[in-house]
Design a protein around this motif. Sequence first.
Motif, mmCIF file in Angstrom:
data_model
loop_
_atom_site.group_PDB
_atom_site.id
_atom_site.type_symbol
_atom_site.label_atom_id
_atom_site.label_comp_id
_atom_site.label_asym_id
_atom_site.label_seq_id
_atom_site.Cartn_x
_atom_site.Cartn_y
_atom_site.Cartn_z
ATOM 1 N N ASP A 135 25.692 4.937 -7.561
ATOM 2 C CA ASP A 135 25.309 5.757 -6.417
ATOM 3 C C ASP A 135 25.518 4.970 -5.143
ATOM 4 O O ASP A 135 25.337 5.677 -3.930
ATOM 5 C CB ASP A 135 23.632 5.607 -6.573
ATOM 6 N N ILE A 136 25.807 3.556 -5.060
ATOM 7 C CA ILE A 136 26.077 2.873 -3.927
ATOM 8 C C ILE A 136 27.340 3.368 -3.521
ATOM 9 O O ILE A 136 27.851 3.571 -2.356
ATOM 10 C CB ILE A 136 26.106 1.463 -4.288
ATOM 11 N N ALA A 137 28.400 3.682 -4.528
ATOM 12 C CA ALA A 137 29.725 4.212 -4.002
ATOM 13 C C ALA A 137 29.749 5.587 -3.447
ATOM 14 O O ALA A 137 30.236 5.909 -2.711
ATOM 15 C CB ALA A 137 30.481 4.062 -5.401
ATOM 16 N N ASN A 138 29.064 6.357 -4.290
ATOM 17 C CA ASN A 138 28.750 7.857 -3.652
ATOM 18 C C ASN A 138 28.263 8.167 -2.286
ATOM 19 O O ASN A 138 28.606 8.814 -1.656
ATOM 20 C CB ASN A 138 27.942 8.663 -4.783
ATOM 21 N N PHE A 139 27.239 6.944 -1.850
ATOM 22 C CA PHE A 139 26.967 7.210 -0.441
ATOM 23 C C PHE A 139 28.067 6.992 0.326
ATOM 24 O O PHE A 139 27.961 7.621 1.560
ATOM 25 C CB PHE A 139 25.636 6.088 -0.360
ATOM 26 N N LYS A 196 19.279 7.733 -3.010
ATOM 27 C CA LYS A 196 19.698 7.254 -4.043
ATOM 28 C C LYS A 196 20.387 5.852 -4.248
ATOM 29 O O LYS A 196 20.206 5.102 -4.855
ATOM 30 C CB LYS A 196 20.917 8.313 -4.998
ATOM 31 N N ALA A 197 21.042 5.659 -2.991
ATOM 32 C CA ALA A 197 21.971 4.574 -2.752
ATOM 33 C C ALA A 197 20.829 3.482 -2.966
ATOM 34 O O ALA A 197 20.787 2.291 -3.239
ATOM 35 C CB ALA A 197 22.835 4.533 -1.684
ATOM 36 N N ILE A 198 19.663 3.853 -1.918
ATOM 37 C CA ILE A 198 18.733 2.665 -1.689
ATOM 38 C C ILE A 198 17.982 2.545 -3.027
ATOM 39 O O ILE A 198 17.771 1.298 -3.097
ATOM 40 C CB ILE A 198 17.563 3.290 -0.747
ATOM 41 N N ALA A 199 17.575 3.310 -3.739
ATOM 42 C CA ALA A 199 16.878 3.102 -4.982
ATOM 43 C C ALA A 199 17.941 2.166 -5.862
ATOM 44 O O ALA A 199 17.259 1.540 -6.630
ATOM 45 C CB ALA A 199 16.811 4.607 -5.959
ATOM 46 N N ALA A 200 19.255 2.606 -5.965
ATOM 47 C CA ALA A 200 19.911 1.623 -6.895
ATOM 48 C C ALA A 200 20.195 0.295 -6.118
ATOM 49 O O ALA A 200 20.101 -0.520 -7.201
ATOM 50 C CB ALA A 200 21.433 2.314 -6.596
ATOM 51 N N ALA A 201 20.086 0.013 -5.050
ATOM 52 C CA ALA A 201 20.105 -1.355 -4.538
ATOM 53 C C ALA A 201 18.913 -1.892 -4.886
ATOM 54 O O ALA A 201 18.855 -3.034 -5.225
ATOM 55 C CB ALA A 201 20.327 -1.253 -2.901
ATOM 56 N N ASN A 202 17.672 -1.145 -4.856
ATOM 57 C CA ASN A 202 16.454 -1.868 -4.943
ATOM 58 C C ASN A 202 16.354 -2.177 -6.649
ATOM 59 O O ASN A 202 15.837 -3.375 -6.934
ATOM 60 C CB ASN A 202 15.285 -0.893 -4.657
ATOM 61 N N GLY A 208 20.870 -10.561 -0.479
ATOM 62 C CA GLY A 208 21.157 -10.247 1.025
ATOM 63 C C GLY A 208 21.981 -9.128 1.153
ATOM 64 O O GLY A 208 21.903 -8.344 1.929
ATOM 65 N N VAL A 209 22.989 -9.244 0.337
ATOM 66 C CA VAL A 209 24.211 -8.097 0.472
ATOM 67 C C VAL A 209 23.515 -6.761 0.176
ATOM 68 O O VAL A 209 23.789 -5.738 0.839
ATOM 69 C CB VAL A 209 25.178 -8.504 -0.389
ATOM 70 N N LEU A 210 22.753 -6.680 -0.763
ATOM 71 C CA LEU A 210 22.164 -5.484 -1.394
ATOM 72 C C LEU A 210 20.999 -4.993 -0.394
ATOM 73 O O LEU A 210 20.861 -3.618 -0.030
ATOM 74 C CB LEU A 210 21.212 -5.758 -2.798
ATOM 75 N N GLN A 211 20.277 -5.946 0.317
ATOM 76 C CA GLN A 211 19.500 -5.479 1.475
ATOM 77 C C GLN A 211 20.165 -4.853 2.617
ATOM 78 O O GLN A 211 19.665 -4.018 3.285
ATOM 79 C CB GLN A 211 18.508 -6.871 1.705
ATOM 80 N N ASN A 212 21.368 -5.292 2.886
ATOM 81 C CA ASN A 212 22.170 -4.915 4.025
ATOM 82 C C ASN A 212 22.605 -3.385 3.472
ATOM 83 O O ASN A 212 22.847 -2.823 4.462
ATOM 84 C CB ASN A 212 23.380 -5.702 4.085
#
Length: 545
Positions: free
Chosen positions: A371-375, A461-467, A507-511
């Motif tokens: 989901d991070i890649a798809n965004f 979806k990317a936000i949910a994946a990072a969380n 920190g990276v995922l928060q970014n």
Amino acid sequence: MDTSDPVTPLTPAEQEFVAKLNASWTREQVLARLKSDLQTAVEIELATIPIYLYTYYSLVRNNESGETISDAQLFANKAGGIIMSIAVEEMLHMSLSSNILWSMGVMPQLYRHAPGAYPAGLPYHNPKGPIGPDGKTCVEIPLGKLGFEQLWHFLQIEYPEQWNAAPQDSDWDTIGQFYSYIRCLLSTQFLDDSDFQRGSVSNAIQPYNYSPNNVDTVYPSAGFDPWKPAPPATVGWADPVQGAAAAAVYPDYADSHAGQTQLVAIRSIQDAATAIDTICDQGEGVPIPDTGPSPDDDPSKDEESHYVKFLTLQAQFADYAGTTEQRPPHPPAPSDVIQPAMTQQALLDAGVLVNMPDSPLASSYPEHYVDIANFCSACFQYMLVMTETVYLVPPEKQKLFFNEGLHRSMIWVLDKYIRTIRQIPIPSGDYAGMMMGPTFENVSLGDRRVSFQGLTDYGNKAIAAANALIAQLDASEVVEHVQALFAPGAANAAALKVEKEDGDLIGVLQNVIYYVGVAISKTGTNNVSMHLPDVGPYWTAAQKR
């Protein structure tokens, strides 16, 4: 001074083909073929942009300060500046072909018209083109980090047209042959200026929206003092360490074009021919009768063509000394080879190259990474929708739309997002032990009228994946987690260096979450929306007309 180049006269082969068209084709055939080929031209240029951007983002250009800059960092900065300068011109070429198509009353199609996945061939390219890095001629171009082989693929894309080559719009060997075919269609007896006045010229992408250089194209020629102010033009430095302004190199020249401006709003056959000439000269070089293109793209300046820029970079690699690459007679091999010659491994060791996978697919990433890649792919597709939307925006609002839409998406979202995800190590699967890279896939945002909602859905979806990934980590365990992903080794140590440089994995995922918010929901302190514009109303209004 910004002086334009003359439009290149037709070669004997082109004159012969125009005579054939005049004798055997109809006006309807010429118009239909021209519109079809211009859409293909848009897709050819569009196919190259992710290829160049991927390699650009594999480079870390700020790993060392200007005062202590190493040979590896100097080379990474130069390579990055040159690659981005070419990507910027490819965006110009896509805009020029789009403007010609718009002038003929046809909306150019960009959204989901890039290759669906890489490696990929360019549209209608002869599958047996110039020899590639494996000694074969298969022209399938991957997404890849900077290296000798990737630059060879770049040379396959930009291979110069030979003088008097036959115009070809299918099974073409060089991009120049493809555009030569368009030049011939424009030169037939069947067209007149009114054919290029079907779309409002004031709605075309305007010249003021293009700049040949930006912060990502400039690079330093040597070490420099970043704190030293820029001198007046008439003052030289006595100090042997120059300031940043004196060291700066701008690879694109403002007068590298035919006609009055680089980006042209089309209203005549001459405008269309001028636009095509700019595309050809910047990529391959200014034509020399009976010989071929020169190494330069402009007879009044010394800016190199795309092919020569890439060849100059490739010559810095150790593999170049034993290459059997079949180069055209112009230009000669570069002579300014640095010592010791570069290797991809040396760049990885120096921490100036990120070990991203070749031609990654989102589906091959681990859970949550998908989901991070798809965004990232969704952002790229939305940029293409916004580019199409420029033609629907009222002329008086185009500059604002361009700045809030295209500039913001490219500079403040896509650029920052890719620089962020390349700091995420991949723990398992096909790319285990490497760092994330963008996939530039043709994800669907739905109909253009609801495409911003589609982008928002990918963002959520990317936000949910990072969380979810953050929840799996504890701040005190981040270093151990990252170290466990990599076995000891020079390339992996370089990847760790990149990861640690910008903070811990949490920190990276928060970014990641932050930059998604910039795209879909961020508001300023005055409660004014700062996210990317919703283009839906423009497409809804256009459908009603």
